[in-house]
Design a protein around this motif. Sequence first.
Motif, PDB file in Angstrom:
ATOM      1  N   LYS A 359       0.843  -1.198   0.000  1.00 29.38           N
ATOM      2  CA  LYS A 359       0.000   0.000   0.000  1.00 29.38           C
ATOM      3  C   LYS A 359       0.877   1.247   0.000  1.00 29.38           C
ATOM      4  O   LYS A 359       1.743   1.379   0.869  1.00 29.38           O
ATOM      5  N   PHE A 360       0.636   2.137  -0.950  1.00 24.27           N
ATOM      6  CA  PHE A 360       1.396   3.382  -1.039  1.00 24.27           C
ATOM      7  C   PHE A 360       0.427   4.522  -1.333  1.00 24.27           C
ATOM      8  O   PHE A 360      -0.213   4.548  -2.385  1.00 24.27           O
ATOM      9  N   TYR A 361       0.292   5.422  -0.372  1.00 20.75           N
ATOM     10  CA  TYR A 361      -0.606   6.566  -0.501  1.00 20.75           C
ATOM     11  C   TYR A 361       0.224   7.847  -0.499  1.00 20.75           C
ATOM     12  O   TYR A 361       0.965   8.097   0.451  1.00 20.75           O
ATOM     13  N   PHE A 362       0.080   8.656  -1.564  1.00 20.97           N
ATOM     14  CA  PHE A 362       0.789   9.948  -1.533  1.00 20.97           C
ATOM     15  C   PHE A 362      -0.075  11.086  -2.085  1.00 20.97           C
ATOM     16  O   PHE A 362       0.426  12.119  -2.502  1.00 20.97           O
ATOM     17  N   HIS A 363      -1.398  10.907  -2.055  1.00 20.48           N
ATOM     18  CA  HIS A 363      -2.302  11.972  -2.529  1.00 20.48           C
ATOM     19  C   HIS A 363      -2.324  13.147  -1.542  1.00 20.48           C
ATOM     20  O   HIS A 363      -1.789  13.062  -0.432  1.00 20.48           O
ATOM     21  N   SER A 364      -2.951  14.243  -1.981  1.00 20.51           N
ATOM     22  CA  SER A 364      -3.064  15.469  -1.165  1.00 20.51           C
ATOM     23  C   SER A 364      -1.690  16.004  -0.770  1.00 20.51           C
ATOM     24  O   SER A 364      -1.391  16.242   0.395  1.00 20.51           O
ATOM     25  N   ASN A 365      -0.841  16.150  -1.799  1.00 24.78           N
ATOM     26  CA  ASN A 365       0.465  16.797  -1.666  1.00 24.78           C
ATOM     27  C   ASN A 365       0.639  17.751  -2.851  1.00 24.78           C
ATOM     28  O   ASN A 365      -0.336  18.054  -3.555  1.00 24.78           O
ATOM     29  N   ASN A 366       1.860  18.230  -3.059  1.00 29.72           N
ATOM     30  CA  ASN A 366       2.128  19.101  -4.212  1.00 29.72           C
ATOM     31  C   ASN A 366       3.121  18.458  -5.165  1.00 29.72           C
ATOM     32  O   ASN A 366       3.989  19.122  -5.725  1.00 29.72           O
ATOM     33  N   ILE A 367       3.002  17.133  -5.316  1.00 31.55           N
ATOM     34  CA  ILE A 367       3.880  16.412  -6.238  1.00 31.55           C
ATOM     35  C   ILE A 367       3.232  16.443  -7.621  1.00 31.55           C
ATOM     36  O   ILE A 367       2.039  16.183  -7.763  1.00 31.55           O
ATOM     37  N   ARG A 368       4.049  16.797  -8.646  1.00 31.51           N
ATOM     38  CA  ARG A 368       3.515  16.913 -10.012  1.00 31.51           C
ATOM     39  C   ARG A 368       4.214  15.920 -10.934  1.00 31.51           C
ATOM     40  O   ARG A 368       5.126  15.218 -10.515  1.00 31.51           O
ATOM     41  N   GLY A 369       3.757  15.855 -12.173  1.00 35.57           N
ATOM     42  CA  GLY A 369       4.403  14.944 -13.123  1.00 35.57           C
ATOM     43  C   GLY A 369       3.611  13.665 -13.285  1.00 35.57           C
ATOM     44  O   GLY A 369       2.386  13.674 -13.176  1.00 35.57           O
ATOM     45  N   GLU A 370       4.321  12.571 -13.507  1.00 36.25           N
ATOM     46  CA  GLU A 370       3.597  11.314 -13.712  1.00 36.25           C
ATOM     47  C   GLU A 370       4.218  10.165 -12.945  1.00 36.25           C
ATOM     48  O   GLU A 370       5.391  10.207 -12.573  1.00 36.25           O
ATOM     49  N   VAL A 371       3.391   9.154 -12.698  1.00 34.71           N
ATOM     50  CA  VAL A 371       3.869   7.925 -12.068  1.00 34.71           C
ATOM     51  C   VAL A 371       4.436   7.049 -13.185  1.00 34.71           C
ATOM     52  O   VAL A 371       3.741   6.741 -14.154  1.00 34.71           O
ATOM     53  N   SER A 372       5.706   6.682 -13.052  1.00 35.29           N
ATOM     54  CA  SER A 372       6.405   5.993 -14.145  1.00 35.29           C
ATOM     55  C   SER A 372       5.889   4.575 -14.362  1.00 35.29           C
ATOM     56  O   SER A 372       5.305   3.970 -13.459  1.00 35.29           O
ATOM     57  N   GLU A 373       6.145   4.085 -15.560  1.00 33.73           N
ATOM     58  CA  GLU A 373       5.776   2.706 -15.896  1.00 33.73           C
ATOM     59  C   GLU A 373       6.443   1.718 -14.952  1.00 33.73           C
ATOM     60  O   GLU A 373       5.855   0.702 -14.582  1.00 33.73           O
ATOM     61  N   ASP A 374       7.689   2.007 -14.584  1.00 35.59           N
ATOM     62  CA  ASP A 374       8.428   1.080 -13.716  1.00 35.59           C
ATOM     63  C   ASP A 374       7.755   0.927 -12.356  1.00 35.59           C
ATOM     64  O   ASP A 374       7.753  -0.160 -11.776  1.00 35.59           O
ATOM     65  N   ILE A 375       7.172   2.022 -11.839  1.00 35.29           N
ATOM     66  CA  ILE A 375       6.452   1.926 -10.567  1.00 35.29           C
ATOM     67  C   ILE A 375       5.103   1.237 -10.792  1.00 35.29           C
ATOM     68  O   ILE A 375       4.682   0.406  -9.986  1.00 35.29           O
ATOM     69  N   CYS A 376       4.461   1.535 -11.925  1.00 35.80           N
ATOM     70  CA  CYS A 376       3.187   0.870 -12.245  1.00 35.80           C
ATOM     71  C   CYS A 376       3.356  -0.646 -12.325  1.00 35.80           C
ATOM     72  O   CYS A 376       2.436  -1.394 -11.990  1.00 35.80           O
ATOM     73  N   LYS A 377       4.531  -1.089 -12.722  1.00 34.83           N
ATOM     74  CA  LYS A 377       4.779  -2.539 -12.845  1.00 34.83           C
ATOM     75  C   LYS A 377       4.640  -3.259 -11.506  1.00 34.83           C
ATOM     76  O   LYS A 377       4.372  -4.461 -11.471  1.00 34.83           O
ATOM     77  N   LEU A 378       4.832  -2.520 -10.407  1.00 31.47           N
ATOM     78  CA  LEU A 378       4.722  -3.137  -9.079  1.00 31.47           C
ATOM     79  C   LEU A 378       3.297  -3.625  -8.799  1.00 31.47           C
ATOM     80  O   LEU A 378       3.081  -4.406  -7.884  1.00 31.47           O
ATOM     81  N   LEU A 379       2.338  -3.145  -9.591  1.00 30.17           N
ATOM     82  CA  LEU A 379       0.956  -3.590  -9.417  1.00 30.17           C
ATOM     83  C   LEU A 379       0.671  -4.900 -10.139  1.00 30.17           C
ATOM     84  O   LEU A 379      -0.411  -5.464  -9.997  1.00 30.17           O
ATOM     85  N   THR A 380       1.632  -5.385 -10.938  1.00 32.13           N
ATOM     86  CA  THR A 380       1.418  -6.681 -11.597  1.00 32.13           C
ATOM     87  C   THR A 380       2.006  -7.771 -10.716  1.00 32.13           C
ATOM     88  O   THR A 380       3.104  -7.625 -10.173  1.00 32.13           O
ATOM     89  N   GLU A 381       1.253  -8.861 -10.591  1.00 33.20           N
ATOM     90  CA  GLU A 381       1.545  -9.874  -9.587  1.00 33.20           C
ATOM     91  C   GLU A 381       2.961 -10.439  -9.631  1.00 33.20           C
ATOM     92  O   GLU A 381       3.580 -10.638  -8.603  1.00 33.20           O
TER      93      GLU A 381
END
Length: 410
Positions: A359-381
Amino acid sequence: GAMWTKRENWMSRRGICSWEGVECHHRPGGHYSETHYDEDNYVTIIDLADNAIKGTLPQELFAALEDIKMIGLSSNELSGSLPDAVGKAEKLMNLDLNSNSIEGTLPTSIGNLRALKKLELGDNAITGQIPRELGELTELEEFALYQNNFVSTIPVNLAKLTQLRSLYLDGNALTGSIPPSLGEISSLLDLRLRDNELTSTIPPGLSNLENLEVLYLDTNLLTGSIPFQLSKLHKLEELHVQRNELDGTLSPSLFTLDSLVQFYADHNFIGGTLPQEMSGLKSIQQIYLFENALSGELPSTVGELSGLERFRVDSNMLTGAIPYEMGNCLRLKHLSLEKNNFRGTGLPESFDKLINLEKFYFHSNNIRGEVSEDICKLLTEDLGSLSELTADCDGGEEAKMQCLCCTECH
């Protein structure tokens, strides 16, 4: 009783020493280990825990069995109060009545049980004050009154219990301050005062409990700061001070507690910054500091906490970038950074190594840009363990963050 699970030979013509759960002095002329046989003799042990026993405790249990050393009747359905005759069982070493429905007040005669090593009365419905007379039980090693309805203050003279290893007074309605004298019980390993209505500050004198491994002071009305003196507790593994009214700042010296596994201080009013010395928590697995007033940047030394599994600093006023070094916390399972003032572009590239992150929550901050594909890969089993990922990605192209894999956009 017909409903008992342990009832062999009970109320039969066979000797009392053959009844299930009963042991006596060894058989005359027999081996000293022969304590269960078909005769009548002086009873030393009654152990009928978890046996569906109903009713009240008879006076005779304490008054008539003059050699009784152990009474184990935990996890039954006993009701009524502890009889005044309890004080007559002067050879009693172990009284375990945990998890029943015993009510009324504790008789002061309990102070006569000078041989007692274990007194377990937790999880009942006992009321009134904790009798001062309990301070006379100087052989006590384990003392549990947790989950009852005790009121008033903690007796100061419990400090006389110099053999005590565990003191469980949690889950009552105790008021007043924590007696500094508790700091004199140097044998204590485990002190639990949580879930009461204790006020005032945490006594710095608790730092004299040099053998202490567990300290639960959470869910009270304690004020002031966490005393820096607690940094002397080098055997401490669990420090729980959450859900109080603590303020002040976190002393850097607290982060030298190299045996500490759990540090919970959430739901307070703690301010100031997190010190670079954080890396001194060599054994830490869980840090809960959410719902406080922490500010400043997250120190890069957090990346040296190699055993860290759960890190919650959400709902504070932390600023700056999320440290790149945090990607070295390879055991991290739960990371909550939401509801702060973190800024920067995207997430640190190093985060793609966090294959245990669930679980990784980082909403309600001032971070901009995009979540990289490499981090998105962590959601694949097969590549990671991530099941929940939140960001400020609500609002399509206008959103602060672009995230194709987030499970929730804010």
